[in-house]
Design a protein around this motif. Sequence first.
Motif, PDB file in Angstrom:
ATOM      1  N   GLU A 207       0.774  -1.294  -0.089  1.00 38.21           N
ATOM      2  CA  GLU A 207      -0.156   0.018   0.012  1.00 38.21           C
ATOM      3  C   GLU A 207       0.950   1.267  -0.018  1.00 38.21           C
ATOM      4  O   GLU A 207       1.870   1.261   0.709  1.00 38.21           O
ATOM      5  CB  GLU A 207      -0.938   0.043   1.337  1.00 38.21           C
ATOM      6  N   THR A 208       0.704   2.258  -0.680  1.00 38.38           N
ATOM      7  CA  THR A 208       1.575   3.172  -0.886  1.00 38.38           C
ATOM      8  C   THR A 208       0.607   4.743  -1.076  1.00 38.38           C
ATOM      9  O   THR A 208      -0.486   4.489  -1.296  1.00 38.38           O
ATOM     10  CB  THR A 208       2.168   3.187  -2.207  1.00 38.38           C
ATOM     11  N   SER A 209       1.281   5.787  -0.941  1.00 36.31           N
ATOM     12  CA  SER A 209       0.361   6.882  -0.439  1.00 36.31           C
ATOM     13  C   SER A 209       1.405   8.054  -1.275  1.00 36.31           C
ATOM     14  O   SER A 209       2.292   8.284  -0.963  1.00 36.31           O
ATOM     15  CB  SER A 209      -0.010   7.228   0.765  1.00 36.31           C
ATOM     16  N   PHE A 210       0.519   8.927  -2.199  1.00 41.06           N
ATOM     17  CA  PHE A 210       1.256  10.303  -2.547  1.00 41.06           C
ATOM     18  C   PHE A 210       0.633  11.526  -1.804  1.00 41.06           C
ATOM     19  O   PHE A 210       1.160  12.411  -2.039  1.00 41.06           O
ATOM     20  CB  PHE A 210       1.017  10.183  -4.032  1.00 41.06           C
ATOM     21  N   ALA A 211      -0.277  11.085  -0.881  1.00 37.18           N
ATOM     22  CA  ALA A 211      -0.399  12.378   0.052  1.00 37.18           C
ATOM     23  C   ALA A 211       0.289  12.453   0.998  1.00 37.18           C
ATOM     24  O   ALA A 211       0.501  13.669   1.418  1.00 37.18           O
ATOM     25  CB  ALA A 211      -1.886  11.901   0.664  1.00 37.18           C
ATOM     26  N   LYS A 212       1.150  11.457   1.263  1.00 37.30           N
ATOM     27  CA  LYS A 212       2.327  11.767   2.366  1.00 37.30           C
ATOM     28  C   LYS A 212       3.584  11.676   1.436  1.00 37.30           C
ATOM     29  O   LYS A 212       4.233  10.649   1.325  1.00 37.30           O
ATOM     30  CB  LYS A 212       2.546  10.663   3.353  1.00 37.30           C
ATOM     31  N   ARG A 213       3.966  12.616   0.582  1.00 39.55           N
ATOM     32  CA  ARG A 213       5.243  12.560  -0.247  1.00 39.55           C
ATOM     33  C   ARG A 213       6.509  12.581   0.295  1.00 39.55           C
ATOM     34  O   ARG A 213       6.830  13.188   1.285  1.00 39.55           O
ATOM     35  CB  ARG A 213       5.096  14.110  -1.159  1.00 39.55           C
ATOM     36  N   ARG A 214       7.317  11.561  -0.259  1.00 45.47           N
ATOM     37  CA  ARG A 214       8.555  11.706   0.316  1.00 45.47           C
ATOM     38  C   ARG A 214       9.452  11.130  -0.817  1.00 45.47           C
ATOM     39  O   ARG A 214       8.950  10.060  -1.304  1.00 45.47           O
ATOM     40  CB  ARG A 214       8.889  10.599   1.500  1.00 45.47           C
ATOM     41  N   MET A 215      10.512  11.902  -1.331  1.00 44.70           N
ATOM     42  CA  MET A 215      11.172  11.525  -2.525  1.00 44.70           C
ATOM     43  C   MET A 215      12.210  10.302  -2.210  1.00 44.70           C
ATOM     44  O   MET A 215      13.071  10.628  -0.999  1.00 44.70           O
ATOM     45  CB  MET A 215      12.191  12.760  -2.893  1.00 44.70           C
ATOM     46  N   HIS A 216      12.225   9.531  -2.996  1.00 43.31           N
ATOM     47  CA  HIS A 216      13.203   8.293  -3.013  1.00 43.31           C
ATOM     48  C   HIS A 216      13.935   8.255  -4.156  1.00 43.31           C
ATOM     49  O   HIS A 216      13.322   8.164  -5.287  1.00 43.31           O
ATOM     50  CB  HIS A 216      12.377   7.045  -2.902  1.00 43.31           C
ATOM     51  N   LEU A 217      15.354   8.600  -4.107  1.00 47.33           N
ATOM     52  CA  LEU A 217      16.131   8.828  -5.298  1.00 47.33           C
ATOM     53  C   LEU A 217      17.421   8.077  -5.311  1.00 47.33           C
ATOM     54  O   LEU A 217      18.024   8.439  -4.010  1.00 47.33           O
ATOM     55  CB  LEU A 217      16.270  10.254  -5.501  1.00 47.33           C
ATOM     56  N   GLY A 218      18.137   7.524  -6.103  1.00 50.40           N
ATOM     57  CA  GLY A 218      19.107   6.837  -6.013  1.00 50.40           C
ATOM     58  C   GLY A 218      19.581   5.683  -6.516  1.00 50.40           C
ATOM     59  O   GLY A 218      18.454   4.921  -6.938  1.00 50.40           O
ATOM     60  N   TYR A 219      20.621   5.253  -6.819  1.00 48.16           N
ATOM     61  CA  TYR A 219      20.926   3.750  -7.338  1.00 48.16           C
ATOM     62  C   TYR A 219      20.734   2.872  -6.449  1.00 48.16           C
ATOM     63  O   TYR A 219      20.838   3.072  -5.062  1.00 48.16           O
ATOM     64  CB  TYR A 219      22.663   3.663  -7.685  1.00 48.16           C
ATOM     65  N   ARG A 220      20.490   1.590  -6.853  1.00 49.96           N
ATOM     66  CA  ARG A 220      20.392   0.697  -6.034  1.00 49.96           C
ATOM     67  C   ARG A 220      20.907  -0.709  -6.609  1.00 49.96           C
ATOM     68  O   ARG A 220      20.898  -0.987  -7.789  1.00 49.96           O
ATOM     69  CB  ARG A 220      18.570   0.228  -6.212  1.00 49.96           C
ATOM     70  N   LEU A 221      21.392  -1.527  -5.615  1.00 54.15           N
ATOM     71  CA  LEU A 221      22.095  -2.746  -5.728  1.00 54.15           C
ATOM     72  C   LEU A 221      21.225  -3.882  -5.295  1.00 54.15           C
ATOM     73  O   LEU A 221      21.448  -3.743  -3.820  1.00 54.15           O
ATOM     74  CB  LEU A 221      23.606  -2.714  -5.313  1.00 54.15           C
ATOM     75  N   ALA A 222      20.621  -4.876  -5.948  1.00 53.20           N
ATOM     76  CA  ALA A 222      19.964  -5.787  -5.012  1.00 53.20           C
ATOM     77  C   ALA A 222      20.455  -7.191  -5.309  1.00 53.20           C
ATOM     78  O   ALA A 222      20.741  -7.454  -6.441  1.00 53.20           O
ATOM     79  CB  ALA A 222      18.222  -6.022  -5.658  1.00 53.20           C
TER      80      ALA A 222
END
Length: 436
Positions: free
Chosen positions: A355-370
């Motif tokens: 479940e996700t929300s754009f009403a509570k905005r928080r930027m997630h930005l960056g490279y990822r190694l999984a």
Amino acid sequence: MPASLVISAPASGVGKTTLTLALARAWRNRGLNVQCFKSGPDYIDPAFHAAATGRASVNVDSWAMDRSTIAHLVSRGGNSDVVLAEGSMGLFDGVAARGVSGTGATADIAEMLGWPVVLVIDPSGQAQTAAAIAAGLRDYRAAVRLAGVVLNRVASPRHEDLVRRALNEAGIKVFGALPRHAEISLPKRHLGLVQAEEQAEIGKLIDEAARFVAEHVDLDAVLHAAGQWSPQAAANGLNVTPPGQRIALARDAAFSFVYPHMLEAWRAAGAEIVPFSPLADEAPDASADVCWLPGGYPELHAGKIAANARFRSGLRAFAETRPVHGECGGYMVLGAGLTDADGISHEMAGLLGLETSFAKRRMHLGYRLAELAAPMPGHQPGARLRGHEFHYSTILAQPDTPLAVVHDATGTVIAETGSRRGHATGTFFHLIAEDR
């Protein structure tokens, strides 16, 4: 041999994309074949490049890709007259820890390929200091060669003269100066520019940019300062495994973030891609053996996605027997619910509990190694996948079994692990390449 250049700047937002598009179209109007590339993980700019040149543009990324992969990708420019690589952020901006062949900085690509750099300098609020900034960028890394600068948004002829004199004294070539011109401003939204395919007048806008730049920039001088590049044969092609033989790919305004090199690699490996539109209430092709939902802007279309019963029921039926994978926005749509920016909650496909929300905005930005803890389409447990995350949603719930252990570029473990349940998997990061 093609003339080669990198278009960069001291920072974001100074006009790199506009200049790249204008130069590409202006030279194309002269009868030259122009091939563009984008340095770094960006979905939107390559589509603008293609609109300007008539040739597909792809991303090259020193953090996620090895030199052989980059060489393979840029080799498509070998039959062009001009190669233009648009940078991201500032020239030397990358992450703190080195990746596969660099930090993701535009300068890595310029040095690796030997392509000279044209800097876009916005001297708003300054004059001679602009020359100090350009000189500092020129001298920061010896192997990165500065061809010259284009000034953007100069306030007046007197302002231009002050900046030009300082740059000339510093030994830096000025190819031209652009006064402010609102008619060629590209519209933006929260993840960057509004996509080229959403702009009916994009051709006219690029034509106007080309006319304006040709009027104020010495195009011949820019070409004369370009490098003469001879593509090197790559030992290996792209290290990308297609997720299946026949891939049902969600593709419309809500699901548009797909790296062109990924689709090309899938096709090169013999896979067939069958597009479908969730916004048109289409279900994945029943003859496909895997379904892939890329990222995009589902938050702008959440109500319609929730109302499209044929899409959702068809997706659920598909997932009963075959794998379905979602990236970022596609992952959110596979989840239980999405709350839009107005605080309205919309039911999604329910294949995962996210479940996700754009009403509570928080930027997630960056490279990822999984490192995968379980299989996902095209990749087995233990595979190390490199990608990029960029969204403004907040996780309200992520209850399913984690798909991977995910690190950021510094090696720190992050909470966005992705999920798996039954045949459904999802990640917040967009896949760029697998470690060889």
